[in-house]
Design a protein around this motif. Sequence first.
Motif, PDB file in Angstrom:
ATOM      1  N   UNK A 187       1.996 -10.124  27.874  1.00 31.59           N
ATOM      2  CA  UNK A 187       3.148  -9.499  27.051  1.00 31.59           C
ATOM      3  C   UNK A 187       4.472 -10.429  26.947  1.00 31.59           C
ATOM      4  N   UNK A 188       5.054  -9.937  25.907  1.00 31.45           N
ATOM      5  CA  UNK A 188       6.259 -10.820  25.713  1.00 31.45           C
ATOM      6  C   UNK A 188       7.477  -9.719  25.976  1.00 31.45           C
ATOM      7  N   UNK A 189       8.287 -10.005  27.043  1.00 30.83           N
ATOM      8  CA  UNK A 189       9.163  -9.217  27.428  1.00 30.83           C
ATOM      9  C   UNK A 189      10.088  -8.275  26.661  1.00 30.83           C
ATOM     10  N   UNK A 190      10.697  -9.208  25.537  1.00 31.61           N
ATOM     11  CA  UNK A 190      11.681  -8.450  24.691  1.00 31.61           C
ATOM     12  C   UNK A 190      12.526  -9.498  24.136  1.00 31.61           C
ATOM     13  N   UNK A 191      13.687  -8.890  23.638  1.00 33.79           N
ATOM     14  CA  UNK A 191      14.782  -9.606  22.821  1.00 33.79           C
ATOM     15  C   UNK A 191      15.862  -9.637  23.347  1.00 33.79           C
ATOM     16  N   UNK A 192      17.014 -10.294  23.326  1.00 35.92           N
ATOM     17  CA  UNK A 192      18.199 -10.160  23.756  1.00 35.92           C
ATOM     18  C   UNK A 192      18.916  -9.195  23.017  1.00 35.92           C
ATOM     19  N   UNK A 193      18.816  -9.097  21.776  1.00 34.06           N
ATOM     20  CA  UNK A 193      19.254  -7.992  21.009  1.00 34.06           C
ATOM     21  C   UNK A 193      20.674  -7.767  21.042  1.00 34.06           C
ATOM     22  N   UNK A 194      21.518  -9.146  20.704  1.00 30.60           N
ATOM     23  CA  UNK A 194      23.083  -8.886  21.049  1.00 30.60           C
ATOM     24  C   UNK A 194      23.756  -8.893  22.399  1.00 30.60           C
ATOM     25  N   UNK A 195      22.812  -8.749  23.222  1.00 36.15           N
ATOM     26  CA  UNK A 195      23.406  -8.719  24.631  1.00 36.15           C
ATOM     27  C   UNK A 195      23.241  -9.928  25.399  1.00 36.15           C
ATOM     28  N   UNK A 196      24.192 -10.243  26.377  1.00 35.56           N
ATOM     29  CA  UNK A 196      24.069 -11.582  27.180  1.00 35.56           C
ATOM     30  C   UNK A 196      22.811 -11.740  27.792  1.00 35.56           C
ATOM     31  N   UNK A 197      22.426 -12.694  28.076  1.00 33.51           N
ATOM     32  CA  UNK A 197      21.055 -12.980  28.628  1.00 33.51           C
ATOM     33  C   UNK A 197      20.783 -12.004  30.164  1.00 33.51           C
ATOM     34  N   UNK A 198      21.870 -12.191  30.930  1.00 37.41           N
ATOM     35  CA  UNK A 198      21.719 -11.646  32.132  1.00 37.41           C
ATOM     36  C   UNK A 198      21.737 -10.107  32.001  1.00 37.41           C
ATOM     37  N   UNK A 199      22.261  -9.608  30.998  1.00 36.66           N
ATOM     38  CA  UNK A 199      22.197  -8.094  30.659  1.00 36.66           C
ATOM     39  C   UNK A 199      20.935  -7.661  29.979  1.00 36.66           C
ATOM     40  N   UNK A 200      20.348  -8.492  29.252  1.00 36.22           N
ATOM     41  CA  UNK A 200      19.163  -8.301  28.674  1.00 36.22           C
ATOM     42  C   UNK A 200      17.828  -8.471  29.769  1.00 36.22           C
ATOM     43  N   UNK A 201      18.056  -9.391  30.664  1.00 34.34           N
ATOM     44  CA  UNK A 201      17.199  -9.593  31.686  1.00 34.34           C
ATOM     45  C   UNK A 201      17.230  -8.277  32.791  1.00 34.34           C
ATOM     46  N   UNK A 202      18.424  -7.817  32.943  1.00 35.32           N
ATOM     47  CA  UNK A 202      18.576  -6.500  33.925  1.00 35.32           C
ATOM     48  C   UNK A 202      17.946  -5.452  33.239  1.00 35.32           C
ATOM     49  N   UNK A 203      18.129  -5.150  31.794  1.00 31.38           N
ATOM     50  CA  UNK A 203      17.534  -3.904  31.182  1.00 31.38           C
ATOM     51  C   UNK A 203      16.072  -4.292  31.226  1.00 31.38           C
ATOM     52  N   UNK A 204      15.662  -5.328  31.037  1.00 29.59           N
ATOM     53  CA  UNK A 204      14.013  -5.553  31.063  1.00 29.59           C
ATOM     54  C   UNK A 204      13.571  -5.145  32.408  1.00 29.59           C
ATOM     55  N   UNK A 205      14.196  -5.610  33.403  1.00 29.35           N
ATOM     56  CA  UNK A 205      13.626  -5.209  34.728  1.00 29.35           C
ATOM     57  C   UNK A 205      13.647  -3.675  35.258  1.00 29.35           C
ATOM     58  N   UNK A 206      14.845  -3.159  34.968  1.00 25.58           N
ATOM     59  CA  UNK A 206      14.809  -1.656  34.785  1.00 25.58           C
ATOM     60  C   UNK A 206      13.720  -0.922  34.157  1.00 25.58           C
ATOM     61  N   UNK A 207      13.410  -1.438  32.923  1.00 21.59           N
ATOM     62  CA  UNK A 207      12.170  -0.986  32.199  1.00 21.59           C
ATOM     63  C   UNK A 207      10.812  -1.310  32.938  1.00 21.59           C
TER      64      UNK A 207
END
Length: 281
Positions: A106-126
């Motif tokens: 699977x493709x994890x996701x998109x940064x969607x206007x967030x900084x990279x660290x925040x986007x990765x953190x949200x991904x890991x929470x998901x």
Amino acid sequence: MINMIRLGPAGNPVNYKGESSKVCSYIRAMNLDAYEYQATYGVRVSERIAEGIKEDSSKNDIIVSIHAPYYINLSSPKDDVRERSIERLMQAARAGEWMGAYRIVFHPGFYSGQDKEKALKVCEESISLLLEEIEASEIRDFCFAPETTGRISQVGSLSEIIEICQSFDNFEPTIDFAHIYARRRGAPKEIEDYMNILNLLEDNLDIEHLHCHYTRIEYTDKGEKKHHSLDEKDYGPPLKPILYALIEKGWDYTIICETPHRDLDALKIKEILMDISSGKI
């Protein structure tokens, strides 16, 4: 002596017209030994067909993986998008268990206007929420395989994929060499460059069997644009340095061919691999 390297198509072979439950017999007759079921536009496979794939793949010694839908964005700042993404991965995991898939790509996701660290953190929470739902649903046989992605707007750099796989059990990387090449806009190219990728994986993860994707790829400043066939040599990444590096590292591999000529090009890759291993090139 090289370790096992399996090759096969992303999706059904170009000229295959039968039911997916029998596709592995067709792939084996082509002298290939891997198959990635494409659920990229939604998990629509029935339990009957999926179990048929499992039976047919076992009979023909074909290793099976499943590619989850493209519409997954575990990094989205929107709750409803993450919830739907988790559900799609649940569906892929359930179908993967039915068909005996050893990886759920699977493709994890998109940064969607967030900084990279925040986007990765949200991904890991998901992902943590996903695994809670997997356990509650009693899905037992699964291995999620987040993929290196080809666009600079996507979560999925090599370092991000390594971090995700370090953080969770039953997670292994999918290394898409074309995506890395497009994301880095024309690099890597040399054997040493690919060895550096494999060494980074070895230093950070316990790799025994690496799942890989390959295609020739066209890219822009934003990354991936279009897949091309093996004969379209104006496009990279170069194949031979990748194969030399894989042989040198000595793990087991599955290489899924994602060119428009997926099974036919997989056979060409196999021929080149045999020439390399026999010392002809």
